[in-house]
Design an enzyme around this catalytic site. Sequence first.
Site, mmCIF file in Angstrom:
data_model
loop_
_atom_site.group_PDB
_atom_site.id
_atom_site.type_symbol
_atom_site.label_atom_id
_atom_site.label_comp_id
_atom_site.label_asym_id
_atom_site.label_seq_id
_atom_site.Cartn_x
_atom_site.Cartn_y
_atom_site.Cartn_z
ATOM 1 N N SER A 142 0.862 -1.190 0.000
ATOM 2 C CA SER A 142 0.000 0.000 0.000
ATOM 3 C C SER A 142 0.890 1.229 0.000
ATOM 4 O O SER A 142 2.033 1.191 0.484
ATOM 5 C CB SER A 142 -0.877 0.015 1.253
ATOM 6 O OG SER A 142 -1.414 1.306 1.473
ATOM 7 N N TYR A 155 -1.298 -1.109 10.351
ATOM 8 C CA TYR A 155 -1.416 -1.375 8.910
ATOM 9 C C TYR A 155 -0.126 -0.984 8.174
ATOM 10 O O TYR A 155 0.374 -1.734 7.324
ATOM 11 C CB TYR A 155 -2.618 -0.583 8.387
ATOM 12 C CG TYR A 155 -2.981 -0.800 6.939
ATOM 13 C CD1 TYR A 155 -3.781 -1.873 6.562
ATOM 14 C CD2 TYR A 155 -2.572 0.090 5.951
ATOM 15 C CE1 TYR A 155 -4.147 -2.057 5.238
ATOM 16 C CE2 TYR A 155 -2.930 -0.081 4.629
ATOM 17 C CZ TYR A 155 -3.724 -1.153 4.280
ATOM 18 O OH TYR A 155 -4.083 -1.329 2.959
HETATM 19 N N1 CAA Z 1 -4.602 11.895 7.163
HETATM 20 C C1 CAA Z 1 -4.672 13.190 7.563
HETATM 21 N N2 CAA Z 1 -5.341 13.604 8.660
HETATM 22 C C2 CAA Z 1 -5.959 12.659 9.377
HETATM 23 C C3 CAA Z 1 -5.928 11.296 9.033
HETATM 24 C C4 CAA Z 1 -5.214 10.925 7.860
HETATM 25 N N3 CAA Z 1 -5.129 9.670 7.469
HETATM 26 N N4 CAA Z 1 -6.637 10.614 9.937
HETATM 27 C C5 CAA Z 1 -7.102 11.505 10.827
HETATM 28 N N5 CAA Z 1 -6.701 12.742 10.493
HETATM 29 C C6 CAA Z 1 -6.993 13.968 11.213
HETATM 30 C C7 CAA Z 1 -8.500 14.203 11.381
HETATM 31 O O1 CAA Z 1 -9.029 14.855 10.227
HETATM 32 C C8 CAA Z 1 -8.543 15.058 12.622
HETATM 33 O O2 CAA Z 1 -8.200 16.376 12.279
HETATM 34 P P1 CAA Z 1 -8.852 17.618 13.091
HETATM 35 O O3 CAA Z 1 -8.416 17.456 14.523
HETATM 36 O O4 CAA Z 1 -8.292 18.811 12.409
HETATM 37 O O5 CAA Z 1 -10.335 17.454 12.905
HETATM 38 C C9 CAA Z 1 -7.408 14.495 13.478
HETATM 39 O O6 CAA Z 1 -6.537 13.800 12.549
HETATM 40 C C10 CAA Z 1 -7.881 13.507 14.503
HETATM 41 O O7 CAA Z 1 -8.725 12.554 13.875
HETATM 42 P P2 CAA Z 1 -10.088 12.036 14.530
HETATM 43 O O8 CAA Z 1 -10.819 13.169 15.205
HETATM 44 O O9 CAA Z 1 -10.846 11.303 13.473
HETATM 45 O O10 CAA Z 1 -9.526 11.063 15.660
HETATM 46 P P3 CAA Z 1 -10.155 9.715 16.164
HETATM 47 O O11 CAA Z 1 -9.284 9.238 17.260
HETATM 48 O O12 CAA Z 1 -11.612 9.879 16.413
HETATM 49 O O13 CAA Z 1 -10.063 8.716 14.907
HETATM 50 C C11 CAA Z 1 -8.917 7.543 13.156
HETATM 51 C C12 CAA Z 1 -8.791 8.379 14.440
HETATM 52 C C13 CAA Z 1 -9.647 6.236 13.463
HETATM 53 C C14 CAA Z 1 -7.490 7.267 12.690
HETATM 54 C C15 CAA Z 1 -9.734 8.310 12.105
HETATM 55 O O14 CAA Z 1 -9.275 9.619 12.013
HETATM 56 C C16 CAA Z 1 -9.593 7.677 10.750
HETATM 57 O O15 CAA Z 1 -10.288 6.735 10.447
HETATM 58 N N6 CAA Z 1 -8.713 8.251 9.895
HETATM 59 C C17 CAA Z 1 -8.470 7.732 8.547
HETATM 60 C C18 CAA Z 1 -7.337 6.744 8.536
HETATM 61 C C19 CAA Z 1 -7.077 6.328 7.121
HETATM 62 O O16 CAA Z 1 -6.716 7.144 6.298
HETATM 63 N N7 CAA Z 1 -7.272 5.037 6.829
HETATM 64 C C20 CAA Z 1 -7.112 4.521 5.507
HETATM 65 C C21 CAA Z 1 -8.075 3.355 5.319
HETATM 66 S S1 CAA Z 1 -8.062 2.732 3.650
HETATM 67 C C22 CAA Z 1 -6.638 1.855 3.598
HETATM 68 O O17 CAA Z 1 -5.970 1.628 4.551
HETATM 69 C C23 CAA Z 1 -6.201 1.340 2.276
HETATM 70 C C24 CAA Z 1 -4.890 1.854 1.923
HETATM 71 O O18 CAA Z 1 -3.938 1.080 1.909
HETATM 72 C C25 CAA Z 1 -4.765 3.251 1.538
HETATM 73 P P1 NAI Z 2 -11.886 -5.444 0.814
HETATM 74 O O1 NAI Z 2 -12.195 -5.266 2.262
HETATM 75 O O2 NAI Z 2 -12.888 -4.985 -0.186
HETATM 76 O O3 NAI Z 2 -11.537 -6.968 0.511
HETATM 77 C C1 NAI Z 2 -10.652 -7.678 1.330
HETATM 78 C C2 NAI Z 2 -10.990 -9.143 1.268
HETATM 79 O O4 NAI Z 2 -10.081 -9.841 2.130
HETATM 80 C C3 NAI Z 2 -12.402 -9.471 1.755
HETATM 81 O O5 NAI Z 2 -13.053 -10.317 0.844
HETATM 82 C C4 NAI Z 2 -12.171 -10.161 3.083
HETATM 83 O O6 NAI Z 2 -13.167 -11.109 3.406
HETATM 84 C C5 NAI Z 2 -10.824 -10.810 2.851
HETATM 85 N N1 NAI Z 2 -10.171 -11.126 4.115
HETATM 86 C C6 NAI Z 2 -10.031 -10.343 5.201
HETATM 87 N N2 NAI Z 2 -9.452 -11.010 6.197
HETATM 88 C C7 NAI Z 2 -9.202 -12.255 5.739
HETATM 89 C C8 NAI Z 2 -8.618 -13.405 6.304
HETATM 90 N N3 NAI Z 2 -8.169 -13.418 7.579
HETATM 91 N N4 NAI Z 2 -8.516 -14.526 5.542
HETATM 92 C C9 NAI Z 2 -8.972 -14.529 4.274
HETATM 93 N N5 NAI Z 2 -9.549 -13.472 3.693
HETATM 94 C C10 NAI Z 2 -9.666 -12.340 4.413
HETATM 95 O O7 NAI Z 2 -10.496 -4.694 0.608
HETATM 96 P P2 NAI Z 2 -9.740 -4.271 -0.722
HETATM 97 O O8 NAI Z 2 -9.746 -2.803 -0.777
HETATM 98 O O9 NAI Z 2 -10.211 -5.041 -1.873
HETATM 99 O O10 NAI Z 2 -8.250 -4.696 -0.316
HETATM 100 C C11 NAI Z 2 -7.522 -5.706 -0.966
HETATM 101 C C12 NAI Z 2 -6.059 -5.499 -0.634
HETATM 102 O O11 NAI Z 2 -5.632 -4.255 -1.136
HETATM 103 C C13 NAI Z 2 -5.766 -5.468 0.871
HETATM 104 O O12 NAI Z 2 -4.543 -6.128 1.126
HETATM 105 C C14 NAI Z 2 -5.616 -3.986 1.162
HETATM 106 O O13 NAI Z 2 -4.813 -3.762 2.280
HETATM 107 C C15 NAI Z 2 -4.975 -3.542 -0.109
HETATM 108 N N6 NAI Z 2 -5.099 -2.115 -0.374
HETATM 109 C C16 NAI Z 2 -6.341 -1.558 -0.487
HETATM 110 C C17 NAI Z 2 -6.449 -0.201 -0.720
HETATM 111 C C18 NAI Z 2 -7.750 0.482 -0.806
HETATM 112 O O14 NAI Z 2 -7.767 1.729 -0.788
HETATM 113 N N7 NAI Z 2 -8.886 -0.199 -0.936
HETATM 114 C C19 NAI Z 2 -5.245 0.628 -0.891
HETATM 115 C C20 NAI Z 2 -4.001 -0.076 -0.752
HETATM 116 C C21 NAI Z 2 -3.940 -1.410 -0.518
#
Ligand code: CAA
Ligand code: NAI
Length: 247
Positions: A142, A155
């Site tokens: 990622s 992560y």
């Molecule tokens: N980037 C920039 N700013 C962020 C951030 C991020 N990823 N995550 C949180 N912040 C900021 C918030 O906007 C907030 O800013 P303000 O104080 O100015 O409002 C501050 O940080 C604190 O955040 P929260 O109030 O939301 O704090 P919380 O403790 O309630 O929640 C959290 C924390 C669970 C991390 C939540 O903020 C969150 O879910 N953030 C997103 C995390 C993220 O980007 N995850 C990616 C998921 S998809 C993925 O993982 C696939 C991939 O490979 C890309």
């Molecule tokens: P998704 O949540 O849509 O799919 C993930 C799949 O993995 C689901 O079908 C789930 O059942 C399966 N899974 C979860 N835990 C498992 C376990 N213990 N054993 C077997 N299967 C399991 O997620 P998405 O977005 O399709 O993600 C696929 C991959 O891409 C992940 O490795 C994720 O970290 C990576 N990725 C995703 C990004 C995004 O923005 N969606 C960005 C960068 C990386």
Amino acid sequence: MRLEGKVAIITGGGNGIGRETAALFVREGTKVCVADYDETAGQRVVDELLAIADECAMFVKVDVSSAESVEHMARAVIESWGTPDILINNAGITQDSMLTKMSIEQWQRVIDVNLNGVFYCTRFIAPYMVERGKGKIINTSSIVGMHGNIGQTNYAATKAGVIGMTKTWAKELGHKGIRVNAVAPGYVETGMVANVPDKVLQLMLDKVPLHRLGRPSDIAHAYLYLASDESDYVNGTVLEVNGGLVI
Ligand code: CAA
Ligand code: NAI
């Protein structure tokens, strides 16, 4: 067809990127094992694929965080279809939290699935590929594994670890006919990003020169390239697919 006659295992093939990849690979002539924890989703994908071509897909339930479950999955595929040509370590989860609030359980579960899972699947499949003298292993990292991200200590550690394993295996297995590469997506429209607060998602979008999130097909096509013979001289690389989010 770019993958005619091949056999692929796609972990996490029941949803999101894995699901899109399973469909693309079947269209390119591959038999696909959808290996997922989510039985309903995985079986649905396979049913859809079987409507396209007979015996092109099978579902095996697996929890990649369990070595025993992975060994069972590997045996099931090999007994049915022989040694797979392609392994895509795509299954993954998030459990986001700020460092100061992250529980030990949140840390451990993400390590178990995203890091241990990639090791277990490769540990059980790679020896068969070595015995046959060929194979393609693709690991899903990622952008977060390369650059870190607020709220993703667990992560980020796993996705950086995946890059380390990719390069190690590329060195260990290259001369045995195996290619090992990683794909590092940016933010992609799947269930995984559904819980990201709108404000954070908008921050990311503003940085993408293309002004859109990735689509599952963007990543599926990167997997396809790395799985095909066209990438035979590509080994140990991390293919970034993020629309230019970090340049
Ligand atoms: N980037 C920039 N700013 C962020 C951030 C991020 N990823 N995550 C949180 N912040 C900021 C918030 O906007 C907030 O800013 P303000 O104080 O100015 O409002 C501050 O940080 C604190 O955040 P929260 O109030 O939301 O704090 P919380 O403790 O309630 O929640 C959290 C924390 C669970 C991390 C939540 O903020 C969150 O879910 N953030 C997103 C995390 C993220 O980007 N995850 C990616 C998921 S998809 C993925 O993982 C696939 C991939 O490979 C890309
Ligand atoms: P998704 O949540 O849509 O799919 C993930 C799949 O993995 C689901 O079908 C789930 O059942 C399966 N899974 C979860 N835990 C498992 C376990 N213990 N054993 C077997 N299967 C399991 O997620 P998405 O977005 O399709 O993600 C696929 C991959 O891409 C992940 O490795 C994720 O970290 C990576 N990725 C995703 C990004 C995004 O923005 N969606 C960005 C960068 C990386």
